[in-house]
Design an enzyme around this catalytic site. Structure first.
Site, mmCIF file in Angstrom:
data_model
loop_
_atom_site.group_PDB
_atom_site.id
_atom_site.type_symbol
_atom_site.label_atom_id
_atom_site.label_comp_id
_atom_site.label_asym_id
_atom_site.label_seq_id
_atom_site.Cartn_x
_atom_site.Cartn_y
_atom_site.Cartn_z
ATOM 1 N N HIS A 47 -18.197 14.843 -27.012
ATOM 2 C CA HIS A 47 -17.245 15.189 -25.953
ATOM 3 C C HIS A 47 -16.012 14.291 -25.975
ATOM 4 C CE1 HIS A 47 -20.492 17.372 -23.321
ATOM 5 N NE2 HIS A 47 -20.544 17.717 -24.600
ATOM 6 N N ASP A 95 -29.980 21.144 -30.167
ATOM 7 C CA ASP A 95 -28.793 20.605 -29.501
ATOM 8 C C ASP A 95 -29.025 19.197 -28.964
ATOM 9 O OD1 ASP A 95 -26.225 20.537 -28.464
ATOM 10 O OD2 ASP A 95 -26.742 21.628 -26.636
ATOM 11 N N ASP A 153 -19.875 27.312 -28.613
ATOM 12 C CA ASP A 153 -18.640 26.674 -28.152
ATOM 13 C C ASP A 153 -18.680 25.170 -28.363
ATOM 14 O OD1 ASP A 153 -20.677 26.582 -26.161
ATOM 15 O OD2 ASP A 153 -19.200 25.993 -24.651
ATOM 16 N N ASP A 186 -21.567 18.877 -31.954
ATOM 17 C CA ASP A 186 -22.226 19.385 -30.754
ATOM 18 C C ASP A 186 -21.618 20.756 -30.456
ATOM 19 O OD1 ASP A 186 -23.236 19.903 -28.239
ATOM 20 O OD2 ASP A 186 -22.039 18.365 -27.237
ATOM 21 N N GLU A 199 -21.725 27.087 -23.299
ATOM 22 C CA GLU A 199 -22.681 26.086 -22.840
ATOM 23 C C GLU A 199 -21.978 24.924 -22.166
ATOM 24 O OE1 GLU A 199 -25.213 22.397 -23.301
ATOM 25 O OE2 GLU A 199 -23.220 22.836 -24.094
ATOM 26 N N GLU A 200 -20.834 24.530 -22.705
ATOM 27 C CA GLU A 200 -20.185 23.289 -22.299
ATOM 28 C C GLU A 200 -19.519 23.346 -20.935
ATOM 29 O OE1 GLU A 200 -20.795 20.706 -23.756
ATOM 30 O OE2 GLU A 200 -21.030 20.973 -25.897
ATOM 31 N N HIS A 246 -25.619 26.635 -29.371
ATOM 32 C CA HIS A 246 -24.486 27.291 -28.694
ATOM 33 C C HIS A 246 -23.248 27.258 -29.581
ATOM 34 C CE1 HIS A 246 -22.531 23.448 -27.470
ATOM 35 N NE2 HIS A 246 -23.754 23.005 -27.241
#
Length: 494
Positions: free
Chosen positions: A460, A172, A81, A118, A148-149, A79
């Site tokens: 994150h 991922d 983003d 990520d 995705e996030e 992904h």
């Protein structure tokens, strides 16, 4: 040291160069237009055909290596983003500024922000194959999904005719040496309170901001079992200890992302002047209690009490009490461990965010489970607490889990390749996080899937970093798996 110098001399050079290029383009969730345009320009410059669906998912169709044109099509998926988090005091605009890469020994991180490994590393590994003469593969589809996030939007809304592949390699995952063959499903539950305010009291009160800081946070799926502190919970506990002193509260805020354990939380307090010293003592006792409770996981927790400007209005005391009690009552953390796979969290819930403005307070939570009925149960439990407190509750549609298939041909090939490469069997796991595989498998029935990646820690959060040796190992494994799929005689195409 410049950001580019952080990757100087690293191998594979083409992968790190692609990652650097990705890191220089802002790509918050729901704002992937610039990074998508970058990918389109790259594919165009290399003469690689690509398609884009209506929501912005991009797929490049990479020709097979000479002699392997009849091999099955393999989808390489990641992904575009990234989660945008920064340390307090870090000046960074995620809508405008590039990520500043920093090398620390065997690790690449970022300067005060999330790194975006990520899933930038996964996407970069797929792009690195485009100009790698040592890579031998059948036809490839490089699928780069959006958003995705913050809801798996790209996977959820992917066009049903975008892909043709037989196998899907999701790039991922974040643990070296592990193949993932299943994941949790999830949904969001949100409670909204209509704010009840009153005029702030006159003289005899002093204004302070009370802030919880110093926490590690982390991924609300992958890190939920580590016992890290939740800043919103700690703030609620401190406020509950302060309520006997009759403070007035206003502008409570905490957390920032539905899929991140809250690292910071803050509230404005009006404390009676006669109780100032006692309030400081209460805050001090709470801080010491938290340091003791979380000494193994969040020993750097601190409560900061700073003078602040007095507001014109405050929450009415009964409303403040209701909000504090609601935050105390909401569940957070692991609900149940799996009885099928060792050390796998089956069900969890994350008290993720609280935001306030003049008209409302909104509490955001996220529930995950590999068992759909358990996911629905814990979401109902969260909703019950919010509804009993008088909030209106909204629940997202959520996303499905990915059921493990131990008879998968792709899994068999990946295990064989990894065992030959490293001299030992790889670990086979499911993950307590949302991977796009569950959704894509539902959109394309029969798709044989697996997920793997290099070691990434602190995803994150601004502590995010990727292990340099693991990246090289991961890329080598990826190439060998592609070669094995292209030469798999059991399927009758080699």
């Amino acid at each position: 040291m410049t950001s580019l110098s952080a990757i100087a001399g690293l191998s594979p050079a083409n992968l790190w160069q692609r990652f650097y290029e990705i890191s220089q383009i802002p790509r918050p969730s729901k704002k992937e237009e610039r990074i998508t345009a970058h990918f389109e320009q790259l594919f165009t410059s290399m003469g690689i055909p690509f398609s884009k669906d209506t929501v912005g998912n991009l797929v490049a169709r990479v020709p097979a290596s000479k002699g392997y044109e009849n091999a099955p099509i393999v989808i390489l998926q990641g992904h575009s983003d990234m989660v945008c988090e920064k340390n307090r005091g870090t000046e960074h605009d995620f809508d405008r500024d590039p990520i500043y890469l920093v090398r620390d020994g065997e690790w690449i991180g970022a300067k005060g922000t999330t790194l975006g490994a990520d899933n930038g590393i996964g996407v970069a590994s797929a792009l690195a194959l485009l100009n790698d003469p040592s890579a031998v593969h059948g036809p490839l589809e490089i699928l780069i999904t959006i958003d995705e996030e913050t809801g798996l939007t790209g996977a959820n809304q992917i066009s049903s005719d975008l892909l043709q592949g037989k196998y899907l390699l999701n790039l991922d995952s974040e643990e070296d040496g592990i193949f993932y063959i299943g994941c949790a499903g999830g949904l969001d539950s949100t409670g909204t309170f209509k704010t009840e305010t009153m005029a702030a009291p006159g003289s005899g009160y002093s204004a302070f901001s009370l802030r919880v800081a110093g926490l590690k946070g982390g991924h609300s799926g992958g890190d939920i079992h580590l016992g890290r502190a939740n800043a919103i919970k700690l703030l609620a506990r401190t406020l509950n200890a302060l309520l006997p002193l009759s403070p007035y509260l206003y502008d409570i805020q905490g957390g920032s992302k539905r899929n991140a354990i809250p690292r910071e939380a803050e509230v404005l307090l009006l404390v009676p002047d006669a109780a100032l010293e006692e309030a400081r003592q209460v805050v001090g006792r709470c801080e010491q209690a938290f340091k003791n409770e979380f000494k193994a996981t969040d020993g750097s927790v601190n409560l900061v009490l700073d003078p602040a400007e007095k507001p014109a209005v405050v929450y009415a005391p009964p409303f403040s009490d209701k909000i504090v009690k609601t935050l105390l009552g909401l569940p957070h953390g692991v609900v149940r461990m799996s009885t099928d796979l060792e050390d796998l969290v089956e069900t969890s819930t994350n008290l993720a965010t609280i935001t306030s403005n003049a008209g409302s307070i909104v509490i955001g939570t996220n529930q995950r489970s590999s068992v759909d009925s358990a996911k629905q149960y814990i979401a109902s439990s969260v909703a019950a607490v919010l509804q009993l407190a008088g909030a209106s509750v909204a629940r997202s549609d959520g996303y499905p889990g990915w059921q493990p298939n131990m008879q998968s041909r792709l899994l068999s090939i990946c295990r064989k390749v990894a065992t030959e490469l490293y001299g030992k069997e790889p670990e086979i796991k499911a993950i307590h996080a949302g991977l796009e595989c569950g959704i894509l498998g539902g959109k394309y029935p029969g798709l044989d899937m697996i997920s793997f990646g290099p070691t990434i820690t602190g995803a994150h959060s601004p502590d995010e970093r990727v292990h340099i040796p693991a990246v090289e190992k991961f890329y080598d494994l990826l190439k060998r798996v592609l070669y094995a799929l292209a030469t798999d005689k059991s399927q009758g195409f080699a």
